[in-house]
Design a protein around this motif. Sequence first.
Motif, PDB file in Angstrom:
ATOM      1  N   LEU A 190       0.613  -1.102  -0.017  1.00  0.00           N
ATOM      2  CA  LEU A 190       0.253  -0.051   0.108  1.00  0.00           C
ATOM      3  C   LEU A 190       0.603   1.620  -0.297  1.00  0.00           C
ATOM      4  O   LEU A 190       1.850   1.606   0.865  1.00  0.00           O
ATOM      5  CB  LEU A 190      -0.935   0.327   0.994  1.00  0.00           C
ATOM      6  CG  LEU A 190      -1.572  -1.903   1.522  1.00  0.00           C
ATOM      7  CD1 LEU A 190      -2.381  -1.456   2.698  1.00  0.00           C
ATOM      8  CD2 LEU A 190      -2.403  -1.795   0.583  1.00  0.00           C
ATOM      9  N   THR A 191       0.659   2.065  -1.197  1.00  0.00           N
ATOM     10  CA  THR A 191       1.705   3.376  -0.903  1.00  0.00           C
ATOM     11  C   THR A 191       0.371   4.236  -2.052  1.00  0.00           C
ATOM     12  O   THR A 191       0.159   4.183  -2.135  1.00  0.00           O
ATOM     13  CB  THR A 191       2.911   2.267  -1.808  1.00  0.00           C
ATOM     14  OG1 THR A 191       4.142   3.455  -2.411  1.00  0.00           O
ATOM     15  CG2 THR A 191       2.122   2.370  -3.468  1.00  0.00           C
ATOM     16  N   LYS A 192       1.447   5.369  -0.770  1.00  0.00           N
ATOM     17  CA  LYS A 192       1.584   6.671  -1.589  1.00  0.00           C
ATOM     18  C   LYS A 192       1.652   7.009  -3.391  1.00  0.00           C
ATOM     19  O   LYS A 192       2.218   7.763  -3.480  1.00  0.00           O
ATOM     20  CB  LYS A 192       2.095   7.791  -0.846  1.00  0.00           C
ATOM     21  CG  LYS A 192       1.421   7.533   0.945  1.00  0.00           C
ATOM     22  CD  LYS A 192       1.723   8.962   1.887  1.00  0.00           C
ATOM     23  CE  LYS A 192       0.823   9.788   1.518  1.00  0.00           C
ATOM     24  NZ  LYS A 192       1.598  11.051   2.671  1.00  0.00           N
ATOM     25  N   LEU A 193       2.798   6.208  -3.348  1.00  0.00           N
ATOM     26  CA  LEU A 193       3.471   6.478  -4.931  1.00  0.00           C
ATOM     27  C   LEU A 193       2.143   6.396  -6.015  1.00  0.00           C
ATOM     28  O   LEU A 193       1.623   5.806  -6.238  1.00  0.00           O
ATOM     29  CB  LEU A 193       4.931   4.464  -4.751  1.00  0.00           C
ATOM     30  CG  LEU A 193       6.483   5.629  -4.298  1.00  0.00           C
ATOM     31  CD1 LEU A 193       6.628   4.263  -4.867  1.00  0.00           C
ATOM     32  CD2 LEU A 193       6.931   7.117  -4.701  1.00  0.00           C
ATOM     33  N   SER A 194       2.665   6.568  -7.302  1.00  0.00           N
ATOM     34  CA  SER A 194       1.797   6.826  -8.347  1.00  0.00           C
ATOM     35  C   SER A 194       1.558   5.022  -8.328  1.00  0.00           C
ATOM     36  O   SER A 194       2.690   4.429  -8.572  1.00  0.00           O
ATOM     37  CB  SER A 194       2.273   7.699  -9.450  1.00  0.00           C
ATOM     38  OG  SER A 194       1.202   6.882 -10.833  1.00  0.00           O
ATOM     39  N   SER A 195       0.936   4.667  -9.074  1.00  0.00           N
ATOM     40  CA  SER A 195       0.607   3.818  -9.759  1.00  0.00           C
ATOM     41  C   SER A 195       1.623   3.211 -11.286  1.00  0.00           C
ATOM     42  O   SER A 195       1.376   2.442 -11.607  1.00  0.00           O
ATOM     43  CB  SER A 195      -0.719   3.055 -10.267  1.00  0.00           C
ATOM     44  OG  SER A 195      -1.201   4.347 -10.902  1.00  0.00           O
ATOM     45  N   ARG A 196       1.928   4.448 -11.877  1.00  0.00           N
ATOM     46  CA  ARG A 196       2.940   3.788 -12.543  1.00  0.00           C
ATOM     47  C   ARG A 196       4.319   3.304 -12.118  1.00  0.00           C
ATOM     48  O   ARG A 196       5.201   3.259 -13.204  1.00  0.00           O
ATOM     49  CB  ARG A 196       3.423   5.889 -12.754  1.00  0.00           C
ATOM     50  CG  ARG A 196       2.054   6.244 -13.644  1.00  0.00           C
ATOM     51  CD  ARG A 196       2.585   7.530 -14.225  1.00  0.00           C
ATOM     52  NE  ARG A 196       3.099   8.509 -13.656  1.00  0.00           N
ATOM     53  CZ  ARG A 196       3.978   9.561 -13.205  1.00  0.00           C
ATOM     54  NH1 ARG A 196       3.924  10.238 -13.915  1.00  0.00           N
ATOM     55  NH2 ARG A 196       3.951  10.348 -12.107  1.00  0.00           N
ATOM     56  N   VAL A 197       4.416   3.631 -10.986  1.00  0.00           N
ATOM     57  CA  VAL A 197       5.596   2.679 -10.232  1.00  0.00           C
ATOM     58  C   VAL A 197       5.646   1.340 -10.376  1.00  0.00           C
ATOM     59  O   VAL A 197       6.408   0.302 -10.028  1.00  0.00           O
ATOM     60  CB  VAL A 197       6.406   3.388  -9.293  1.00  0.00           C
ATOM     61  CG1 VAL A 197       6.851   4.969  -9.434  1.00  0.00           C
ATOM     62  CG2 VAL A 197       5.909   3.114  -8.076  1.00  0.00           C
ATOM     63  N   HIS A 198       4.522   0.905  -9.930  1.00  0.00           N
ATOM     64  CA  HIS A 198       3.315  -0.596 -10.141  1.00  0.00           C
ATOM     65  C   HIS A 198       4.923  -1.700 -10.735  1.00  0.00           C
ATOM     66  O   HIS A 198       5.278  -2.937 -10.564  1.00  0.00           O
ATOM     67  CB  HIS A 198       1.990  -0.938 -10.538  1.00  0.00           C
ATOM     68  CG  HIS A 198       1.359  -0.183  -9.146  1.00  0.00           C
ATOM     69  ND1 HIS A 198      -0.037  -0.706  -9.266  1.00  0.00           N
ATOM     70  CD2 HIS A 198       2.211   0.757  -8.019  1.00  0.00           C
ATOM     71  CE1 HIS A 198      -0.609   0.322  -8.025  1.00  0.00           C
ATOM     72  NE2 HIS A 198       0.492   0.967  -7.375  1.00  0.00           N
ATOM     73  N   THR A 199       4.936  -1.111 -12.350  1.00  0.00           N
ATOM     74  CA  THR A 199       5.269  -1.922 -13.342  1.00  0.00           C
ATOM     75  C   THR A 199       6.538  -2.093 -12.207  1.00  0.00           C
ATOM     76  O   THR A 199       7.110  -4.175 -12.518  1.00  0.00           O
ATOM     77  CB  THR A 199       5.329  -1.730 -14.747  1.00  0.00           C
ATOM     78  OG1 THR A 199       4.028  -1.455 -14.935  1.00  0.00           O
ATOM     79  CG2 THR A 199       5.422  -2.385 -15.706  1.00  0.00           C
ATOM     80  N   TRP A 200       7.176  -1.076 -12.478  1.00  0.00           N
ATOM     81  CA  TRP A 200       8.578  -1.505 -11.966  1.00  0.00           C
ATOM     82  C   TRP A 200       8.835  -2.282 -10.806  1.00  0.00           C
ATOM     83  O   TRP A 200       9.788  -2.969 -10.633  1.00  0.00           O
ATOM     84  CB  TRP A 200       9.622   0.044 -12.050  1.00  0.00           C
ATOM     85  CG  TRP A 200      10.548   0.055 -10.362  1.00  0.00           C
ATOM     86  CD1 TRP A 200      12.221  -0.221 -11.364  1.00  0.00           C
ATOM     87  CD2 TRP A 200      11.363   0.436  -9.741  1.00  0.00           C
ATOM     88  NE1 TRP A 200      13.226  -0.430 -10.346  1.00  0.00           N
ATOM     89  CE2 TRP A 200      12.350  -0.032  -9.118  1.00  0.00           C
ATOM     90  CE3 TRP A 200      10.173   1.312  -9.294  1.00  0.00           C
ATOM     91  CZ2 TRP A 200      12.924   0.554  -7.960  1.00  0.00           C
ATOM     92  CZ3 TRP A 200      10.912   1.515  -7.590  1.00  0.00           C
ATOM     93  CH2 TRP A 200      11.733   1.189  -7.344  1.00  0.00           C
ATOM     94  N   MET A 201       7.876  -2.243  -8.948  1.00  0.00           N
ATOM     95  CA  MET A 201       8.328  -2.727  -8.487  1.00  0.00           C
ATOM     96  C   MET A 201       8.004  -4.058  -8.554  1.00  0.00           C
ATOM     97  O   MET A 201       8.598  -5.015  -7.831  1.00  0.00           O
ATOM     98  CB  MET A 201       7.071  -1.769  -7.320  1.00  0.00           C
ATOM     99  CG  MET A 201       7.505  -0.415  -6.659  1.00  0.00           C
ATOM    100  SD  MET A 201       6.204  -0.120  -5.450  1.00  0.00           S
ATOM    101  CE  MET A 201       6.951   1.234  -4.581  1.00  0.00           C
ATOM    102  N   ARG A 202       7.125  -4.408  -9.397  1.00  0.00           N
ATOM    103  CA  ARG A 202       6.551  -5.934  -9.681  1.00  0.00           C
ATOM    104  C   ARG A 202       7.599  -6.860  -9.999  1.00  0.00           C
ATOM    105  O   ARG A 202       8.182  -7.526  -9.898  1.00  0.00           O
ATOM    106  CB  ARG A 202       4.974  -5.567 -10.322  1.00  0.00           C
ATOM    107  CG  ARG A 202       5.119  -6.888 -10.750  1.00  0.00           C
ATOM    108  CD  ARG A 202       3.588  -7.131 -11.841  1.00  0.00           C
ATOM    109  NE  ARG A 202       2.897  -6.747 -10.762  1.00  0.00           N
ATOM    110  CZ  ARG A 202       1.663  -5.892 -10.713  1.00  0.00           C
ATOM    111  NH1 ARG A 202       2.010  -4.607 -11.784  1.00  0.00           N
ATOM    112  NH2 ARG A 202       0.787  -5.310  -9.954  1.00  0.00           N
ATOM    113  N   SER A 203       8.602  -5.787 -10.648  1.00  0.00           N
ATOM    114  CA  SER A 203       9.996  -6.504 -11.256  1.00  0.00           C
ATOM    115  C   SER A 203      10.833  -6.799 -10.394  1.00  0.00           C
ATOM    116  O   SER A 203      11.290  -7.721 -10.492  1.00  0.00           O
ATOM    117  CB  SER A 203      10.983  -6.149 -12.345  1.00  0.00           C
ATOM    118  OG  SER A 203      10.969  -4.705 -12.463  1.00  0.00           O
TER     119      SER A 203
END
Length: 210
Positions: free
Chosen positions: A75-88
């Motif tokens: 759960l993060t306040k970061l933009s969903s744009r970073v989800h792909t990177w975080m998932r990787s």
Amino acid sequence: MKRGLVLFEPQEIPANEVAERIAKLQRSLKQREIAAAFIYGDVYRSADLTYLSNICIYWNEAVLAVPAEGEPALLTKLSSRVHTWMRSISILDDFRSGPSLEKLIVGYLKDTAPGTAGLMEMDWWPAQIVENLRGQLSGWNLLDLGSLIRQERVCPSESEIRLLRESARISAEAVAAGLAGHLTNSERAGKAELTARMGGVEDVYVFCAP
């Protein structure tokens, strides 16, 4: 400030080892009859969160939600744009973003019957978030889980011992570089940090005595 790029490198820490860390926490939650644990992390202190996910908080803040049963979520306040990177770079699949961590936590628990939720090292959490959670989680008991994860972290696995030995080697080389020749303190700090960074170290803290 953290710099560089954190990757998921299974040759250092295998994915199944990270998964077992989560499973061990879940077994502890079940024994204590705790529905879910929440681990807060920000740029100053996120090692517990990283230990369970391999995610490094470069900026902003986040909470790792670990249910007693099921898959964890970030759960993060970061933009969903970073989800792909975080998932990787992690073993996580579930990422949820929003402007309020407490609202994300309340939303995460909305389909779970009220019971006990644990906050890892509650005294490290921002007081306003804890206060808001107490007001918004009707019927829930918030329990301070203390340093439950940190206690596990001080007992390194074989993989971690190998990394610690490598870190010690790089640290020794950085100190030697900083002590070489007639340098100012700022030059010593620069030489030491450059050596450590080139060795692949993520965080470097250099202190020079007068």
